[in-house]
Design a protein around this motif. Structure first.
Motif, PDB file in Angstrom:
ATOM      1  N   GLN A 111     -12.450 -19.289   2.290  1.00 35.44           N
ATOM      2  CA  GLN A 111     -12.748 -20.200   1.204  1.00 35.44           C
ATOM      3  C   GLN A 111     -11.451 -20.686   0.572  1.00 35.44           C
ATOM      4  OE1 GLN A 111     -15.736 -18.906  -1.498  1.00 35.44           O
ATOM      5  NE2 GLN A 111     -16.910 -17.799   0.061  1.00 35.44           N
ATOM      6  N   LYS A 112     -11.596 -21.756  -0.209  1.00 37.13           N
ATOM      7  CA  LYS A 112     -10.435 -22.419  -0.780  1.00 37.13           C
ATOM      8  C   LYS A 112      -9.970 -21.731  -2.064  1.00 37.13           C
ATOM      9  CE  LYS A 112     -11.993 -26.927   0.928  1.00 37.13           C
ATOM     10  NZ  LYS A 112     -12.449 -28.278   0.553  1.00 37.13           N
ATOM     11  N   ASN A 113      -8.708 -21.983  -2.392  1.00 32.68           N
ATOM     12  CA  ASN A 113      -8.150 -21.620  -3.694  1.00 32.68           C
ATOM     13  C   ASN A 113      -8.002 -22.916  -4.479  1.00 32.68           C
ATOM     14  OD1 ASN A 113      -7.836 -18.980  -2.634  1.00 32.68           O
ATOM     15  ND2 ASN A 113      -5.857 -19.572  -1.762  1.00 32.68           N
ATOM     16  N   ILE A 114      -8.961 -23.196  -5.366  1.00 31.30           N
ATOM     17  CA  ILE A 114      -9.074 -24.532  -5.953  1.00 31.30           C
ATOM     18  C   ILE A 114      -8.419 -24.561  -7.318  1.00 31.30           C
ATOM     19  CG2 ILE A 114     -10.706 -26.288  -6.736  1.00 31.30           C
ATOM     20  CD1 ILE A 114     -12.643 -25.207  -4.615  1.00 31.30           C
ATOM     21  N   GLU A 115      -7.595 -25.596  -7.503  1.00 33.91           N
ATOM     22  CA  GLU A 115      -6.975 -25.850  -8.798  1.00 33.91           C
ATOM     23  C   GLU A 115      -7.408 -27.233  -9.260  1.00 33.91           C
ATOM     24  OE1 GLU A 115      -2.514 -25.295 -10.251  1.00 33.91           O
ATOM     25  OE2 GLU A 115      -2.788 -27.219  -9.231  1.00 33.91           O
ATOM     26  N   VAL A 116      -7.787 -27.351 -10.540  1.00 28.95           N
ATOM     27  CA  VAL A 116      -8.216 -28.619 -11.113  1.00 28.95           C
ATOM     28  C   VAL A 116      -7.096 -29.138 -11.998  1.00 28.95           C
ATOM     29  CG1 VAL A 116      -9.943 -29.797 -12.504  1.00 28.95           C
ATOM     30  CG2 VAL A 116     -10.610 -27.861 -11.069  1.00 28.95           C
ATOM     31  N   THR A 117      -6.763 -30.402 -11.788  1.00 29.37           N
ATOM     32  CA  THR A 117      -5.773 -31.069 -12.627  1.00 29.37           C
ATOM     33  C   THR A 117      -6.482 -32.192 -13.371  1.00 29.37           C
ATOM     34  OG1 THR A 117      -4.055 -30.594 -10.997  1.00 29.37           O
ATOM     35  CG2 THR A 117      -3.555 -32.239 -12.690  1.00 29.37           C
ATOM     36  N   MET A 118      -6.274 -32.265 -14.697  1.00 28.99           N
ATOM     37  CA  MET A 118      -6.982 -33.258 -15.511  1.00 28.99           C
ATOM     38  C   MET A 118      -5.968 -34.128 -16.233  1.00 28.99           C
ATOM     39  SD  MET A 118      -9.681 -32.736 -18.633  1.00 28.99           S
ATOM     40  CE  MET A 118      -8.390 -32.214 -19.744  1.00 28.99           C
ATOM     41  N   TYR A 119      -6.311 -35.432 -16.319  1.00 29.38           N
ATOM     42  CA  TYR A 119      -5.512 -36.408 -17.055  1.00 29.38           C
ATOM     43  C   TYR A 119      -6.439 -37.207 -17.945  1.00 29.38           C
ATOM     44  CZ  TYR A 119      -2.144 -35.465 -13.307  1.00 29.38           C
ATOM     45  OH  TYR A 119      -1.313 -34.858 -12.417  1.00 29.38           O
ATOM     46  N   VAL A 120      -5.876 -37.710 -19.063  1.00 28.79           N
ATOM     47  CA  VAL A 120      -6.588 -38.647 -19.924  1.00 28.79           C
ATOM     48  C   VAL A 120      -5.911 -39.994 -19.735  1.00 28.79           C
ATOM     49  CG1 VAL A 120      -7.313 -39.211 -22.253  1.00 28.79           C
ATOM     50  CG2 VAL A 120      -7.077 -36.813 -21.577  1.00 28.79           C
ATOM     51  N   LEU A 121      -6.675 -40.979 -19.305  1.00 28.47           N
ATOM     52  CA  LEU A 121      -6.104 -42.283 -18.984  1.00 28.47           C
ATOM     53  C   LEU A 121      -6.730 -43.341 -19.881  1.00 28.47           C
ATOM     54  CD1 LEU A 121      -6.571 -40.588 -16.068  1.00 28.47           C
ATOM     55  CD2 LEU A 121      -5.293 -42.577 -15.232  1.00 28.47           C
ATOM     56  N   TYR A 122      -5.920 -44.272 -20.270  1.00 26.40           N
ATOM     57  CA  TYR A 122      -6.393 -45.367 -21.100  1.00 26.40           C
ATOM     58  C   TYR A 122      -7.018 -46.436 -20.197  1.00 26.40           C
ATOM     59  CZ  TYR A 122      -6.477 -48.577 -25.053  1.00 26.40           C
ATOM     60  OH  TYR A 122      -6.888 -49.424 -26.053  1.00 26.40           O
ATOM     61  N   ALA A 123      -7.527 -47.479 -20.819  1.00 24.07           N
ATOM     62  CA  ALA A 123      -8.231 -48.517 -20.049  1.00 24.07           C
ATOM     63  C   ALA A 123      -7.305 -49.226 -19.058  1.00 24.07           C
ATOM     64  CB  ALA A 123      -8.853 -49.531 -21.007  1.00 24.07           C
ATOM     65  N   ASP A 124      -6.030 -49.267 -19.397  1.00 20.35           N
ATOM     66  CA  ASP A 124      -5.096 -49.946 -18.499  1.00 20.35           C
ATOM     67  C   ASP A 124      -4.532 -49.009 -17.448  1.00 20.35           C
ATOM     68  OD1 ASP A 124      -3.618 -48.305 -20.070  1.00 20.35           O
ATOM     69  OD2 ASP A 124      -2.297 -49.871 -20.893  1.00 20.35           O
ATOM     70  N   GLY A 125      -5.049 -47.804 -17.358  1.00 19.70           N
ATOM     71  CA  GLY A 125      -4.600 -46.858 -16.346  1.00 19.70           C
ATOM     72  C   GLY A 125      -3.438 -45.996 -16.777  1.00 19.70           C
ATOM     73  N   GLU A 126      -2.983 -46.206 -17.995  1.00 22.82           N
ATOM     74  CA  GLU A 126      -1.861 -45.410 -18.469  1.00 22.82           C
ATOM     75  C   GLU A 126      -2.326 -44.004 -18.819  1.00 22.82           C
ATOM     76  OE1 GLU A 126       1.121 -45.220 -22.368  1.00 22.82           O
ATOM     77  OE2 GLU A 126      -0.348 -46.829 -22.140  1.00 22.82           O
ATOM     78  N   ILE A 127      -1.543 -43.023 -18.383  1.00 22.99           N
ATOM     79  CA  ILE A 127      -1.859 -41.636 -18.768  1.00 22.99           C
ATOM     80  C   ILE A 127      -1.423 -41.433 -20.220  1.00 22.99           C
ATOM     81  CG2 ILE A 127      -1.329 -39.209 -18.351  1.00 22.99           C
ATOM     82  CD1 ILE A 127      -0.932 -39.875 -15.406  1.00 22.99           C
ATOM     83  N   LEU A 128      -2.400 -41.012 -21.069  1.00 24.88           N
ATOM     84  CA  LEU A 128      -2.101 -40.801 -22.492  1.00 24.88           C
ATOM     85  C   LEU A 128      -1.258 -39.551 -22.653  1.00 24.88           C
ATOM     86  CD1 LEU A 128      -5.529 -41.648 -24.166  1.00 24.88           C
ATOM     87  CD2 LEU A 128      -3.525 -43.115 -23.887  1.00 24.88           C
ATOM     88  N   LYS A 129      -0.216 -39.709 -23.426  1.00 28.23           N
ATOM     89  CA  LYS A 129       0.709 -38.609 -23.634  1.00 28.23           C
ATOM     90  C   LYS A 129       0.173 -37.674 -24.733  1.00 28.23           C
ATOM     91  CE  LYS A 129       3.692 -40.442 -20.763  1.00 28.23           C
ATOM     92  NZ  LYS A 129       3.907 -39.871 -19.432  1.00 28.23           N
ATOM     93  N   ASP A 130       0.394 -36.386 -24.514  1.00 26.76           N
ATOM     94  CA  ASP A 130       0.113 -35.348 -25.527  1.00 26.76           C
ATOM     95  C   ASP A 130      -1.318 -35.435 -26.073  1.00 26.76           C
ATOM     96  OD1 ASP A 130       2.753 -34.584 -25.229  1.00 26.76           O
ATOM     97  OD2 ASP A 130       3.439 -35.880 -26.863  1.00 26.76           O
ATOM     98  N   CYS A 131      -2.219 -35.651 -25.205  1.00 28.69           N
ATOM     99  CA  CYS A 131      -3.627 -35.713 -25.622  1.00 28.69           C
ATOM    100  C   CYS A 131      -4.440 -34.538 -25.087  1.00 28.69           C
ATOM    101  CB  CYS A 131      -4.262 -37.031 -25.141  1.00 28.69           C
ATOM    102  SG  CYS A 131      -3.727 -38.450 -26.100  1.00 28.69           S
ATOM    103  N   ILE A 132      -3.766 -33.538 -24.577  1.00 22.57           N
ATOM    104  CA  ILE A 132      -4.459 -32.345 -24.061  1.00 22.57           C
ATOM    105  C   ILE A 132      -3.836 -31.129 -24.728  1.00 22.57           C
ATOM    106  CG2 ILE A 132      -4.957 -30.934 -22.033  1.00 22.57           C
ATOM    107  CD1 ILE A 132      -4.809 -33.470 -20.348  1.00 22.57           C
ATOM    108  N   SER A 133      -4.703 -30.268 -25.306  1.00 22.49           N
ATOM    109  CA  SER A 133      -4.236 -29.046 -25.966  1.00 22.49           C
ATOM    110  C   SER A 133      -4.961 -27.864 -25.347  1.00 22.49           C
ATOM    111  CB  SER A 133      -4.532 -29.098 -27.470  1.00 22.49           C
ATOM    112  OG  SER A 133      -4.235 -27.860 -28.075  1.00 22.49           O
ATOM    113  N   LEU A 134      -4.153 -26.948 -24.747  1.00 24.62           N
ATOM    114  CA  LEU A 134      -4.752 -25.725 -24.201  1.00 24.62           C
ATOM    115  C   LEU A 134      -5.129 -24.746 -25.306  1.00 24.62           C
ATOM    116  CD1 LEU A 134      -2.538 -25.012 -21.059  1.00 24.62           C
ATOM    117  CD2 LEU A 134      -4.748 -26.157 -21.207  1.00 24.62           C
ATOM    118  N   GLY A 135      -4.466 -24.829 -26.437  1.00 20.14           N
ATOM    119  CA  GLY A 135      -4.760 -23.943 -27.562  1.00 20.14           C
ATOM    120  C   GLY A 135      -3.796 -24.211 -28.692  1.00 20.14           C
TER     121      GLY A 135
END
Length: 1979
Positions: A413-437
């Motif tokens: 079986q696989k060792n799966i890692e998920v990577t998440m991004y927040v993108l704006y309507a124009d495809g830009e990745i939003l900076k500092d919009c993810i907080s792990l804690g």
């Protein structure tokens, strides 16, 4: 130092101009021991007052601890150990809390909290110690003078409730009455990570802390992230000591949830921790490691109490299966240990926790150090309880739930890692919009942790997305899935992705739910630069349904077998997930839908509305301004909906949010016009519309509608400078007219209208404060008065409407409007009108009382005196009468709570009244009848108030204030009473009510200042004075004003006034006691005597003193004051006699009470009761009281198990009754019955008690009396029962064992004894087995302060008058009254035993003394005996165990008479003992005989009777005392007789002596020869030796003889209890003839010299002889074995006659107890006491072996002897013998067992020459008698322990019937009076065998035997004489009746009287009966 201590000593002059001493001054205490306290000193000087300038609660704690200190110690003394330790703990806590307050380092909130803790502990301690409840307000003690009585009552209630509430619920804050809604207090957890020990990891770690709700199974907070390096320290060096977070906004509800702190540990490193081959070293993965949990509930209590950080250690557990990682915390909590592994000891998180309360501003202010440590604010998932305006938040919480992926052709079986991004309507990745804690900065991407070899990973990881609002629309999330290879390259291969937009097309955000996202395939070569390539694809199933036609040629293809799940939760104040709400907020985009949008607002959830409250309100008012005409009504309805939404309990705490909005953010300046218009329209329509739901909603929203109206008007006025003011006022006026119209409508037939009116009334008081912003107080008051006046009265509306109306009035009174005096003047009349109506009809009393309480509270605090006077006058006129009537009604129903409320209202009103008010009140009465009714009402209320105890006992402040108001009111009203109802208009009812009130007032428990502490008493006196004295003066004054009408209150008020005089207040007594003289005088004037006063005073005095009232000082003052008054009267003689009797009665009553209430002994209580009972009978002749005390005394006897005394006591009442049918009323415990029935019941009960007390002789006459009554009534069933009872009593007399009691004379000397004992002497009947020493100890224990006197002399006056207690105790001898019974030869010994110690009134004791010069060589010449005879007031037994000595008689016995008595008693003693051994058939022990012979013979050799020879046979003595010739001759004969007796005794001794004791016998023979030789010259007849002396067994011619009856002079014999008896307590003496030491001898066979003239068979023919009087029986135990070798008088045979008195109390050792002056030379005799057996402890069978049985039965001859001997050897009962001495007798004499051979020789008979000696009547003895004390053995004193031969009937038939009973029970022998009374002498056979004896008995012809000379023969036809009635003086009528019965029965033929226990069918018995009848026939 105490607060008021100021002690200074100055060495130099002090400058008085300054306030403090100069520098050179010196105090007497060290400086470091002194603390100067600031204080205010008032009234400087001697009486100055010092009040410390400190917090009042500190002063209270100090005073309370001082008061508790003494009570605390008493708890230990009273064994209340649990409370003792609890109170100590509380006291220590108070000391610590007081120290904290005094430190001055606390914040205001901390001070408040400390005060709360202090007051809780103070109230707790006061309640448990029974102290007063302290009323408080805001933790401060209130001053009762500063608040109204109603407020004081409520404070007492609240203080009581606070004591009862649990102190553990620290956050329970109950809102007060009238207080606005308080915002809920949020809770916060401060968490700090101290360290993490994980030596085995060796990699960087992320530790996530969160709050988890186990019950709901979800996380409730954000995560707090701590990033640590491989060494366990923070990865960021700046974070050292700063790894802390604050979990905020937890509600009280959250604190009750099952919360846990959960810590997830994620390591950053290799794929596998211990395998370096798995993956390259440069690639790091987030991998799960372990988890730790901590229960909040487990630590909450300690965190709450600690108030500071507390450390905890959390163990980190590792997961056994990574696929279950998402549930590891649940498994740990559930303790599913199979799914996780326990850590080693070194693994653990060390954290500290602290609980904080308050809003964030408060937390920042109070704990600044926490925020200086880089605190991470960790918010709650979702919103807090309250969202304040301006609190902007926009957070989206996303949870990676799980995924399902294909294996993709791989073997594992696989060792799966998920990577998440927040993108704006124009495809830009939003900076500092993810907080792990929290605690770490935001990032732009998120990488999940990797689960090893899992195609279906479960993550459960929450990520916070703080996306700006302006970027939210159009943004989306993209999830990329990669397989992490563990090969050498370690590549992360992309194999798929998923995405989700944050907003839907309609503008709403992603819903809070779990979303299943489509997974699209891709690879590393795929590019996401053009996001439009996948955004057009459906992200989930909902999107797919929306666009079904998707071309298959797209670059990304969906993997249909794979799926990915996420869940979201939005916490935003700007974004919504509701379409309708979004449409409202964006109404301008849909102008044509505004009507629909406003209508749909009602369907939006409340949570969404309160979240966007400010935005919604702004939108509504903008719409209203946009088009008022079109949207006005809809906006009004929406506004009403929102306002009512906030009334819901769920959103109630958002009301402050609304208030804040109105005050700071509301801007609708024109809105008031439309709001007034809509509101008025609603009200005007209320009369027409059937459905009024919307109108009722508007009425409920009235408060905030007016707030909007007023604020809008203020904004408009501010903007226009007050334009349109008149229009606004006019519109408000019109609005109030509409309100009045609605309220005036008749709603009885319309429930809908009723609800509308109720809603309006409920909301109406809330608008006053808003109106006051725009109108004056008077204007608003007029509005309110008109509105309240428009309401219908209670008669016209229903009960529910009554409640609503009164609640509205109550809120009006509580409002700020009513606090203005201007408004009260307007509103008070209408308020009082409504209350008056309700009180008249007794409706809604609790609400009315609350309104009145608020009114009185406001009036009390008002400052304008003029206004208050007017308001009080108004309330008096309207309320006083109806309040009194209401209270009377409530009190009659005993409704405590309502009574308390209205009492406080009444007292408040009376307290406010002044002279003017009272004057107006009294003047307003139209007639005296009205005044009378009012006075009766108020007096009745006051009386009930004191009788019902409306206020609890510990409400001391309330009770004292109540008493003060009452006494003030009474002083005002007493003048009206005197003025209107004294002369011609005298009214008894009013005056009696007044007097009753005054008496109750003075007797109130709360006013008895004597029972409280001195400090508390001083405070009360300083504040109120002694109110009892005030009322007493008032009472006395009113009594004097009565004049001739005083006679109406005689005797009715005697008892109440007596109760007042018994109050322990000297001034009250001085005032009130003279009233009794007044009463006596007035009754004397009217009736010529004062019998009523006398009778009533005595009756009431008894009951009141027994209740604990009165004391010695009262008795003295009573007599002093009344005697002083009576002396001046013409009737002074009777008056003085009466006062004297009452004072004497009081003296006895006080003694009785003191005995009863204390832990006194039963003797004291009984004696005191007897004394009081006799006083009632003899001195004041109060029969009812006399009977009452008879029953009290009977109950005491029963409790002490004195059943005989109880019977005699009850007999006193029985004697007062007659056998008549007169009806008797119910009395005590007796029902209503006839006199005959009551007397019958009493007789039965008395008989029962006599039976229990074994006094059957006393019960028999009562049985006969009852039998006579039953026979006269032909009640044969009862007659049969009573005759059987009587018969059973005869059986009991003959069969059951009874002990002879001892008697003791006790003298009580000194003034410290109770009155009834003081300087008196008593004779006491001792308990069973009680001897002198035990009795002495009992008396000393009853009187522990008494001193035992060591001499028998009568005390002098110094002892009699001293303030001490002296006891004089010694034993005395009873002198029986029934001597004739004791002299009758046929009376069984058990019967005689009873009469020896019962019905005894005379007792005696002897005291030896020397008269004239004492002869040192022979002190017997001058040794006299002082014989005292005591006569009692009553016979014993009686109603008491002791009676007072009535008369003393003193007689002196000369030395010669004493010697005669000594020798005679010793001879009797010897004969009795020898006769028992002579006729025994078997012997196991002859030790008693050995000791007795040794004592006499050995003592004689060393002095003995020789001392008597020297003293009295001397020629000089004979010449000097010629009158003693006859007595000297008598003494000589006695000495001669003693020699003969000793000879026979030695012969018997030789026959049975044990071989080992032969040397002793030889010694006795030798000494006896010496004794005879010493007496040879005096008595020539002694030259013939007895056989024993000659060493042969040849029988001599000694015969048995009888003698003439005893003369009265023979009674003069020294009793066994005589003080002459040296062995009175020790029982032994060195004397051989010490009769005074051994007491009288009895039951002895008299012997004399004779030739052998008759056959041996005649020996037993003369066994029926007369014996000495049994009452003079002696004791062989008085004889010692050895005597002194010196022939001094002190060691002679007669030495006991001069020894120290033995019966006196002494503290000497037990060996000499009873003789305090006993010299050492007497003590040698006690050594031989060890040879004595323990008579009382050894059974008779131990002395006689079973060999004497013959075929299971005793031979008849042996049986006769056995029965005689056994009874004599029973245990001896010695009253003066100590326990130690009794223990010396425990030896057994098995060594002396000797087989019986021949019959022992007979005793020599006394010579028949003329002699003053008297015959010895028979005294049969049974073996049982030795056990029950019926013979001399158990007579209890120095009795012999060896009885004489019993009277026996051996029978004359050929065979003797078998015996089943004792010898006592054999039929008495019939005597022939015609036969010779002096039979010939019988020869004595020393070698007579048993068979010869038996043969002689069988050969004896059956004939009657002649009676001894002492027996008076009776007519054989006469029945046996009945025993004399023991209490014949008590039943004179019974004697006559019995005499009649006896005469009637005399002619009837009588059968043989025999024992009932004999077998009636026995053939042998029948033979014996026939033989007896044959003898009678010959006569």
């Amino acid at each position: 130092m105490r607060n008021k201590t100021r002690i200074l000593i100055f060495t130099t002059p002090v400058q008085h101009s300054t306030g403090s001493p100069s520098q050179s001054s010196q105090g007497i205490f060290p400086v470091n021991y002194i603390h100067l306290k600031k204080a205010i000193v008032s009234n400087r000087g001697q009486y100055e007052t010092v009040v410390p300038l400190e917090d009042s609660i500190v002063t209270e704690v100090t005073a309370t601890l001082q008061e508790w200190a003494s009570l605390w110690k008493q708890l230990y003394v009273k064994h209340k150990v649990d409370l003792f330790y609890k109170l100590r703990h509380v006291m220590n806590e108070l000391i610590d809390l007081r120290r904290q307050l005094l430190s001055g380092h606390l914040t205001q909130d901390q001070v408040r909290e400390v005060k709360r803790h202090i007051t809780v502990r103070l109230d707790w301690g006061n309640e448990h110690l029974g102290l007063d409840l302290v009323p408080r307000k805001d933790f401060e003690v209130v001053d009762s003078d500063q608040i109204s009585v109603s407020d004081l009552y409520k404070m007492h209630l609240s203080s009581r409730q606070s004591v009862q509430q649990s102190t553990s619920q620290v956050d329970t804050m109950r809102p007060r009455h009238g207080e606005t809604c308080r915002m809920p207090v949020p809770h916060h957890f401060f968490l700090s990570l101290k360290s993490f020990t994980y030596n085995t990891i060796g990699e960087d770690t992320d530790v996530f802390f969160s709050l988890y709700d186990m019950r709901e199974g979800k996380q409730i907070s954000e995560r707090f992230l701590v990033r640590l390096n491989k060494n366990g320290g923070p990865r960021n060096p700046e974070k050292i000591e700063r790894m802390c977070a604050l979990f905020t906004d937890l509600s009280s509800k959250d604190m009750k949830r099952d919360l846990y702190i959960v810590a997830h540990v994620i390591r950053i490193g290799r794929m596998l921790l211990n395998d370096s081959k798995k993956g390259p070293a440069h690639l790091h993965y987030r991998r799960p490691y372990g988890c730790a949990v901590l229960s909040i509930l487990d630590v909450l209590q300690s965190l709450t109490e600690l108030k500071e950080e507390k450390d905890f250690v959390l163990k980190v557990y590792t997961c056994n299966n990574e696929s279950e990682w998402s549930q590891i915390h649940e498994n740990i909590i559930r303790k599913s240990s199979a799914k996780y592994s326990a850590p080693s000891a070194s693994h653990g998180l060390i954290i500290s926790l602290q609980l904080l309360r308050g809003d964030m501003e408060q937390i920042r202010r109070e704990n600044p150090m926490i925020f200086n440590r880089g605190l991470a604010i960790t918010r709650k998932l979702g919103f807090p309880d309250v969202i304040m305006p301006g609190d902007i938040r926009n957070d989206l919480y996303l949870t990676l739930e799980k995924g399902d992926f294909e294996r993709g052709g791989k073997s594992v079986q696989k060792n799966i890692e998920v990577t998440m991004y927040v993108l704006y309507a124009d495809g830009e990745i939003l900076k500092d919009c993810i907080s792990l804690g929290s605690g770490e900065p935001n990032r732009s991407s998120y990488h999940s942790f990797v689960l090893y070899h899992s195609n279906s990973p479960r993550w459960g990881e929450i990520i916070k997305l703080p996306i700006p609002i302006d970027r939210f629309r159009g943004s989306h999330l993209r999830f990329e899935f990669r397989h992490c290879s563990t090969k050498d390259k370690g590549e992360k291969k992309l194999f798929g992705f998923a995405f989700s937009p944050l907003m839907r097309d309609d503008g709403t955000t992603l819903s809070d739910d779990i979303h299943e996202l489509y997974v699209y395939k891709c690879d590393e070569n795929s590019t996401f630069n053009n996001h439009a390539l996948y955004l057009g694809l459906p992200c989930c199933k909902e999107d797919y349904n929306g666009c079904p036609n998707i071309p298959s040629s797209l670059i990304f293809q969906r993997s249909t077998k794979e799926s990915f799940f996420i869940s979201t939760q939005l916490s935003s104040t700007k974004l919504t997930q509701n379409v309708d709400l979004l449409a409202l907020l964006k109404w301008k985009a849909f102008p044509d839908r505004i009507m629909d949008i406003l209508g749909r607002l009602r369907h939006v959830s409340g949570e969404e509305i309160v979240k966007f409250l400010q935005d919604i309100l702004d939108t509504l008012f903008v719409i209203l301004d946009d088009n008022t005409e079109k949207y006005g009504l809809l906006v009004f309805q929406s506004l009403v909906f929102i306002i009512n939404l906030l009334r819901d309990i769920k959103y109630f705490h958002f009301r402050p949010v609304m208030d804040t909005y109105i005050q700071k953010h509301f801007a609708g300046a024109l809105a008031y016009k439309e709001l007034i218009r809509c509101l008025k329209w609603y009200m005007d329509c209320s009369a027409e519309l059937i459905r009024q739901d919307h109108i009722q909603e508007a009425m409920r929203a009235l408060e905030y509608l007016f707030k909007f109206i007023v604020q809008s008007r203020i904004l408009y006025s501010r903007a226009t400078c007050g334009m349109e003011e008149e229009q606004f006022r006019s519109s408000i006026q019109e609005l109030f007219q509409s309100i009045r119209f609605v309220l005036s409508l008749d709603s009885r037939n319309s429930e809908t209208l009723l609800f509308t009116q109720a809603a309006l009334l409920n909301s109406f008081p809330t608008i006053f404060d808003e109106l006051l912003q725009m109108f004056t107080v008077q204007e608003v008051a007029e509005f309110v008065r008109g509105t309240l006046g428009s309401m219908p009265s209670t008669v016209h509306i229903g009960q529910s409407m009554d409640v609503v109306k009164l609640q509205s009035i109550a809120r009006t009174v509580d409002s700020r409007l009513f606090s203005f005096s201007e408004s009260r003047r307007i509103l008070l009349p209408v308020v009082l009108h409504h209350i008056h109506l309700h009180l008249r009809q007794q409706k809604e009393l609790l609400i009315c009382s609350g309104i009145l309480g608020s009114i009185f509270s406001i009036v009390k605090t008002s400052s304008l005196e003029a206004d208050v006077m007017e308001e009080v006058e108004m309330m008096v006129e309207s309320l006083l009468d109806v309040l009194l009537q209401t209270l009377l009604t409530i009190m009659s129903k005993s409704h405590a709570q309502e009574a308390g409320e209205y009492v406080s209202c009444l007292l408040s009103l009376l307290r406010q009244m002044c002279d003017t008010h009272y004057q107006h009140l009294l003047d307003n009465f139209q007639s005296k009848d009205e005044l009378k009714e009012f006075l009766l009402k108020i007096f009745c209320v006051f009386r009930n108030l004191m009788k019902m105890s409306v206020f609890p006992r510990d409400w001391m402040v309330m009770r004292l204030l109540t008493s003060n108001i009452i006494v003030t009111t009474v002083q005002y009203l007493s003048s009206a009473l005197h003025k209107n109802f004294t002369e011609t208009d005298f009214d008894f009812k009013v005056w009696n009510s007044y007097f009753s009130l005054a008496v109750l007032f003075i007797n109130q428990p709360s006013l008895q200042l004597e029972i409280i502490t001195s400090a508390k008493r001083k405070k009360i006196i300083d504040k109120y004075g002694d109110m009892r004295v005030m009322m007493a003066y008032e009472l006395f004054s009113m009594w004097q004003n009565l004049g001739e009408h005083k006679i109406h209150f005689i005797p009715g008020m005697i008892g109440p006034f007596l109760g007042v005089t018994l109050v322990p207040q000297p001034e009250v007594r001085n005032i009130m006691i003279p009233i009794f003289h007044d009463m006596m005088d007035w009754e004397q004037r009217k009736n010529g005597n004062f019998k009523q006063v006398e009778a009533e005073l005595i009756d009431k005095l008894d009951s009141m003193v027994s209740e604990g009232k009165g004391d010695e000082s009262y008795r003295e003052l009573f007599g002093l004051l009344l005697l002083e008054k009576v002396e001046q009267e013409t009737w002074r003689e009777t008056g003085i006699s009466f006062v004297t009797s009452v004072t004497r009665l009081m003296e006895r009553l006080l003694d009785y009470r003191d005995c009863m209430k204390g832990e006194e002994t039963e003797n004291k209580k009984i004696g005191c009761t007897v004394n009081l009972m006799n006083f009632y009978k003899s001195e004041i002749n109060k029969e009812e009281m006399y009977i009452r005390y008879i029953h009290k005394l009977c109950d005491m006897h029963l409790q002490a198990e004195n059943y005989t005394e109880a019977a005699f006591t009850l007999l006193l009442y029985c004697e007062l009754l007659q056998w008549e049918e007169r009806p008797l009323r119910e009395f005590l415990h007796y029902p209503s019955q006839t006199e005959w029935q009551r007397k019958e019941g009493l007789c039965r009960k008395i008989i029962h008690y006599f039976n229990k007390g074994k006094s059957w002789e006393f019960g028999i006459p009562l049985c006969r009396e009852l039998a006579c009554q039953y026979e006269s009534l032909y009640d044969y069933q009862s007659l049969s029962w009573i005759r059987k009872m009587e018969a059973s009593y005869y059986d009991n007399i003959m069969e059951q064992q009874r002990l002879e009691p001892e008697f003791f004379r006790v003298g009580f000397y000194g003034r410290k004894f109770p009155f009834f004992l003081r300087n008196k002497e008593y004779v006491c009947r001792g308990h069973d087995y009680e001897r002198l020493e035990a009795f002495q100890q009992r008396m000393l224990s009853e009187f522990p302060q008494a001193v035992a006197m060591q001499h028998p002399n009568h005390p002098d006056d110094a002892i009699l008058q001293c303030d001490a207690q002296y006891l004089q105790i010694y034993a005395v001898t009873p002198i029986p009254d029934y001597v004739d019974v004791l002299q009758m030869d046929r009376v069984p010994d058990r019967v005689k035993s009873f009469y020896r110690v019962n019905n005894v009134r005379k007792f005696r004791y002897d005291r030896p003394f020397h008269k004239g010069p004492k002869d040192k060589e022979n002190e017997f010449k001058s040794l006299w005996i002082e014989r005292t005879t005591l006569t009692l007031t009553h016979s014993l037994p009686g109603i008491s165990r002791w009676f007072e000595v009535e008369r003393r008689e003193l007689v002196e016995v000369s030395p010669l008479e004493n010697a005669i008595q000594v020798v005679e008693n010793k001879n009797q003693e010897l004969r009795a003992l020898i006769s028992q051994y002579q006729h025994r058939q078997a012997h196991g022990n002859i030790n008693l005989l050995s000791m007795c012979l040794n004592g006499v013979i050995d003592a004689a050799v060393n002095g003995g009777v020789a001392r008597y020879q020297e003293a009295f046979f001397d020629k000089d003595y004979i010449a000097k005392h010629p009158g003693d010739a006859e007595k000297i001759t008598q003494l000589k004969e006695l000495m001669q007789e003693q020699v003969h007796v000793l000879g026979v005794g030695l012969a018997v001794h030789e026959k049975f002596v044990h071989p080992e004791m032969r040397p002793l016998h030889k010694k006795l023979i030798d000494q006896f020869q010496m004794m005879r030789a010493s007496l040879y010259h005096e008595f020539p007849g002694l030259d013939k030796l007895s056989p024993a002396c000659s060493g042969t067994s040849t029988p001599r011619g000694n015969v048995l003889a009888s003698h003439s009856p005893m003369s009265p002079e023979s009674i003069k014999m020294t009793h066994r209890h005589s003080p002459m008896n040296l062995m009175g307590t020790g029982r032994h003496s060195s004397s051989s003839l010490s009769s005074h030491a051994s007491s009288e001898a009895g039951n002895v066979v008299v012997l004399g010299d004779s030739s052998m003239g008759e056959a041996p068979e005649d020996l037993y023919h003369h066994m029926q002889l007369a014996y000495p009087n049994p009452r003079y029986q002696g004791s062989i135990t008085n004889v010692s074995v050895l005597s002194s070798s010196q022939a001094s008088p002190s060691s002679s045979s007669l030495s006991s006659t001069h020894s120290a008195p033995s019966q006196m109390i002494t503290s000497a050792p037990s060996s000499a107890r009873g003789s305090p002056s006993l010299p050492d030379k007497y003590r040698h005799a006690r050594e031989m006491m060890l040879l004595l057996p323990t008579h009382r402890d050894r059974p008779s069978s131990a002395m006689y072996p079973a060999a004497i049985l013959e075929n299971g039965q005793l031979p008849n001859f042996q049986r006769a002897l056995f029965q005689q001997v056994v009874g004599s050897c029973k245990p001896c009962s010695d009253p003066n013998l100590s326990v130690a001495e009794k223990g010396h007798y425990s030896l057994h004499f098995d060594a002396f067992h000797h087989p019986l051979g021949d019959t022992p020789p007979a005793l020599p008979a006394r010579t028949l020459r003329k002699s003053p000696l008297h015959p010895i009547p028979a005294s049969p003895t049974s073996p049982q008698s030795g056990l029950d004390g019926s013979n001399s053995t158990l007579s209890g004193s120095a009795s012999s322990g060896v009885s004489s031969l019993s009277e026996s009937n051996f029978g004359h038939s050929s065979e003797v019937p078998p015996r089943t009973d004792t010898m006592d029970s054999m039929p008495s022998q019939a005597w022939n009076a015609d036969e010779d009374l002096e039979p010939p002498y019988l020869p004595v056979h020393y070698s007579l065998s048993e068979s010869a004896v038996l043969d002689s008995i069988k050969a004896q012809p059956c004939r009657s035997h002649s009676a001894p000379g002492c027996v008076i023969p009776q007519d054989p036809m006469d029945p046996p004489a009945l025993p004399p009635k023991p209490y014949h003086t008590r039943l004179p009528a019974l004697e006559h009746d019995e005499g009649v019965l006896l005469r009637e029965d005399a002619d009837r033929p009588r059968g043989l009287h025999r024992k009932a226990s004999l077998p009636p069918g026995s053939a042998k018995e029948e033979q014996a009966r026939m033989a007896w009848e044959h003898g009678r026939g010959e006569q």
